[in-house]
Design an enzyme around this catalytic site. Structure first.
Site, PDB file in Angstrom:
ATOM      1  N   LYS A  58       1.040  -1.161   0.010  1.00 33.91           N
ATOM      2  CA  LYS A  58      -0.087   0.071  -0.047  1.00 33.91           C
ATOM      3  C   LYS A  58       0.827   1.318  -0.006  1.00 33.91           C
ATOM      4  O   LYS A  58       2.006   1.211   0.898  1.00 33.91           O
ATOM      5  CB  LYS A  58      -0.899  -0.041   1.221  1.00 33.91           C
ATOM      6  CG  LYS A  58      -2.040   1.158   1.192  1.00 33.91           C
ATOM      7  CD  LYS A  58      -2.794   1.013   2.392  1.00 33.91           C
ATOM      8  CE  LYS A  58      -3.897   2.178   2.625  1.00 33.91           C
ATOM      9  NZ  LYS A  58      -4.780   1.850   3.764  1.00 33.91           N
ATOM     10  N   SER A 111      -9.452   2.554   2.098  1.00 38.65           N
ATOM     11  CA  SER A 111      -8.278   3.047   1.442  1.00 38.65           C
ATOM     12  C   SER A 111      -7.144   2.119   1.066  1.00 38.65           C
ATOM     13  O   SER A 111      -6.181   2.376   0.258  1.00 38.65           O
ATOM     14  CB  SER A 111      -7.435   4.188   2.471  1.00 38.65           C
ATOM     15  OG  SER A 111      -7.060   3.483   3.573  1.00 38.65           O
ATOM     16  N   SER A 142     -10.162  -0.133   6.555  1.00 39.06           N
ATOM     17  CA  SER A 142      -9.675   0.006   5.117  1.00 39.06           C
ATOM     18  C   SER A 142      -9.005  -1.231   4.858  1.00 39.06           C
ATOM     19  O   SER A 142      -8.570  -1.481   3.695  1.00 39.06           O
ATOM     20  CB  SER A 142      -8.619   0.948   5.218  1.00 39.06           C
ATOM     21  OG  SER A 142      -9.036   2.114   4.765  1.00 39.06           O
TER      22      SER A 142
END
Length: 611
Positions: free
Chosen positions: A228, A300, A324
């Site tokens: 990420k 996210s 998330s």
């Protein structure tokens, strides 16, 4: 009432400060931390020129509000933002403040419900026995390389590891396959921020050379993966999903990246994080769900979920502060683990909240999640919240000795399968009395986040944020949360933790993974959760001739802190006799009415948003 309060504040503020400008401080007596701030200056041009034509009452209201904002050192907002903040304070802040005050501030002295500002989710006082022990992975001897690269792309981590270990494929070949898939589908999914191609081939070459010398590092040796884009890797952009930081390069090796590199894993891409780790909108667009490319991932950790689902990486590392990991995993139909708070070090990772942020894996299966967790868990010297997690080996858990509860919203197929495998399953309820859970999380997360992006807000960079009804509004409102009420929220959080501990009379429980109340509760308490795919249903309003797109069905398995092994063992047991987690999204095989849509127009998501 509110209007009278504002007038009183304004009068008090103006009473202690001159109404004419003060001279600048003398060079011999500069302002410092021990002096009062510069006095408020109430002059006619204090109100923005944009207010020309507005009624005097409105102008006077904003002027009074500015005086009140000065007490919070927050007089840098323009008129529009001030009125927006006041609206949010009335609608959201005040009810939360009153709920927390009633809950934990009715007795003086602070002897009850102490703050958990320094957060430790540990429930047991016993000395853990299994710290440092690694798990024993199942053997996959006899695994054969498929002829089709598509089939290779959807193999599990352990299967791919066996191919590399037996030299049926090289890490370089595997890296090429996944880089090609990333580039092939990214224009559809908008899930990749940057390809780390040069680094990937360098790491793959090193993995192949080690193996040629007889050195095998374990099941992640030579396995590609993605991170990420809030996790820093030197020499590559770590953009946090925001155009404000889109050229940012951070010269820090994140702790989780170090652990994976030491295990021989190969980083192929930095994957999309929603802007500043808030939902799925980022500076390059909005990340799509591979199972239905007309909808978005939510959450996210958008890139890790979408890329793992589409076979663009075998696994990826995402993060969760409040949903998330859980939301995008559920939407994209992958297995993902939100581990116990503190299990995985966060050095080099953008922070929303030190007491809520967690890193975890997105994988094909619970078995793969177990392998990844075993690799990345452990104390990080740079992260004061991290610790050596005392996990037992999930592969050695005797599930027939477990009692597992199920909530009303649990997927009953999971309950039936586990019961058939000898698990004692019983109905279960979450009967805690704290009724401000969502508000506690909002206060905790927003204030912590604002402390990390104070300069960003003060300099007006929030005006350039990708979705104006997300962090900009949240953090402007957070500016007006008094410290005492932030602390009261932490004391209320402590009360919640105590109550959940007392009602957690089972070894684990099964329930909806994306119910917002449970998302907030689980993150505040620090509970581990594994999201498990349990099936599919048709999309809403499909074309008359049909569609291969699907809506995924999932459930969650929750365990007490530092009992991730229980949740993992139960998920592995369920997946050992089902194949929902092995299904492939139709992104490479669209039906006649399933054309790839044009790039999405970024629109505001629903108000429940995921971090």
């Amino acid at each position: 009432m509110m209007k009278r309060l504002l007038i009183v504040i304004a009068l008090c503020c103006c009473a202690i400060t001159p109404v004419i400008p003060s001279p600048p401080p003398s060079p011999s007596r500069p302002h410092n931390s021990t002096t009062y701030p510069p006095p408020v200056t109430l002059v006619p041009n204090m109100v923005d020129s944009k207010n020309n034509g507005e009624c005097p009452e409105k102008i006077n209201e904003v002027a009074s509000l500015r005086c009140a904002f000065e007490l919070f050192d927050a007089n840098f907002f323009n008129d529009k933002k001030i009125l927006e903040i006041v609206k949010g304070v009335k609608e959201l802040n005040i009810p939360i403040i009153r709920a927390n005050r009633k809950l934990v501030a009715s007795v003086n002295g602070g002897l009850h419900n102490p703050s958990v500002l320094v957060f430790n989710p540990e429930w047991s006082t016993e000395q853990p026995q299994s710290i440092g022990k690694r798990f024993h992975y199942p053997s996959l001897i006899g695994t054969k390389r498929p002829k089709n690269e598509e089939d290779i792309a959807f193999m599990s981590v352990l299967e791919l590891g066996e191919l590399i270990k037996t030299k049926q494929i090289t890490s370089k070949e595997l890296t090429r396959i996944f880089l090609q898939r990333l580039k092939r589908y990214n224009h559809v999914l908008e899930a990749v921020v940057s390809y780390t191609e040069e680094l990937a081939y360098k790491q793959a070459k090193h993995a192949d050379e080690l193996l040629a010398r007889g050195v095998y590092l374990g099941p992640l040796h030579g396995i590609p993966y993605g991170l990420k884009d809030i996790i820093s890797v030197p020499h590559y952009k770590t953009t946090w999903g925001s155009k404000t930081f889109k050229d940012q390069v951070i010269d820090i090796e994140a702790w989780v990246y170090k652990r994976l590199k030491a295990a021989g894993a190969v980083l192929v891409a930095q994957l999309v994080a929603g802007s500043l780790a808030y939902d799925d909108i980022w500076y390059g667009g909005r990340t799509r769900n591979p199972w239905n490319i007309e909808e978005f991932t939510t959450g996210s950790s958008a890139g890790p979920a979408a890329c793992t689902s589409a076979g663009m990486v075998p696994f990826a590392i995402g993060s969760e502060t409040a949903g998330s990991i859980t939301y995008p995993a559920a939407r994209c139909g992958v297995t993902a683990l939100r581990p116990t708070f503190g299990s995985v070090g966060r050095t080099g990772v953008m922070s929303i909240s030190e007491s809520l942020d967690k890193l975890g894996p997105f994988c094909r299966s619970a078995t793969d999640c177990t392998v990844i967790l075993d690799t990345i868990r452990g104390r990080d010297p740079g992260d004061l919240s991290s610790r050596d997690s005392p996990l037992d080996d999930p592969f050695l858990v005797d599930i027939t000795k477990l009692t597992v509860g199920y909530l009303d919203d649990a997927e009953m197929e999971v309950v039936r399968v586990l019961a058939s495998k000898g698990v004692n399953v019983i109905p279960f309820n979450l009967n805690y009395t704290v009724d401000s859970v969502q508000g506690i999380l909002n206060f905790t997360m927003d204030v912590d986040m604002l402390s990390h992006f104070d300069k960003w807000q003060r300099s007006g960079q929030d005006d350039d944020y990708e979705a104006q009804d997300q962090w900009p509004i949240e953090l402007r409102r957070a500016r007006m949360i008094p410290a005492v009420d932030y602390v009261q929220a932490q004391r209320a959080r402590g009360k919640l933790i105590q109550e959940v501990r007392e009602i957690f009379t089972v070894d684990a429980f099964i329930g909806n993974a994306t119910d917002w109340e449970k998302v907030c509760m689980g993150n505040l308490v620090g509970l581990p959760l594994i999201v498990v795919p349990t099936g599919f249903k048709n999309i809403s309003n499909p074309p008359s001739s049909g569609s291969r797109r699907r809506t995924t069905i999932t459930t969650g398995i929750y365990a007490p802190p530092h009992h991730d092994h229980i949740a993992l063992a139960l998920a592995m047991a369920y997946q050992s006799v089902t194949d929902h987690h092995k299904q492939r999204p139709p992104i490479n095989n669209l039906g006649p009415n399933d054309s790839i849509p044009n790039p999405p127009t970024v629109t505001s998501p629903p108000r429940v948003l995921h971090f």
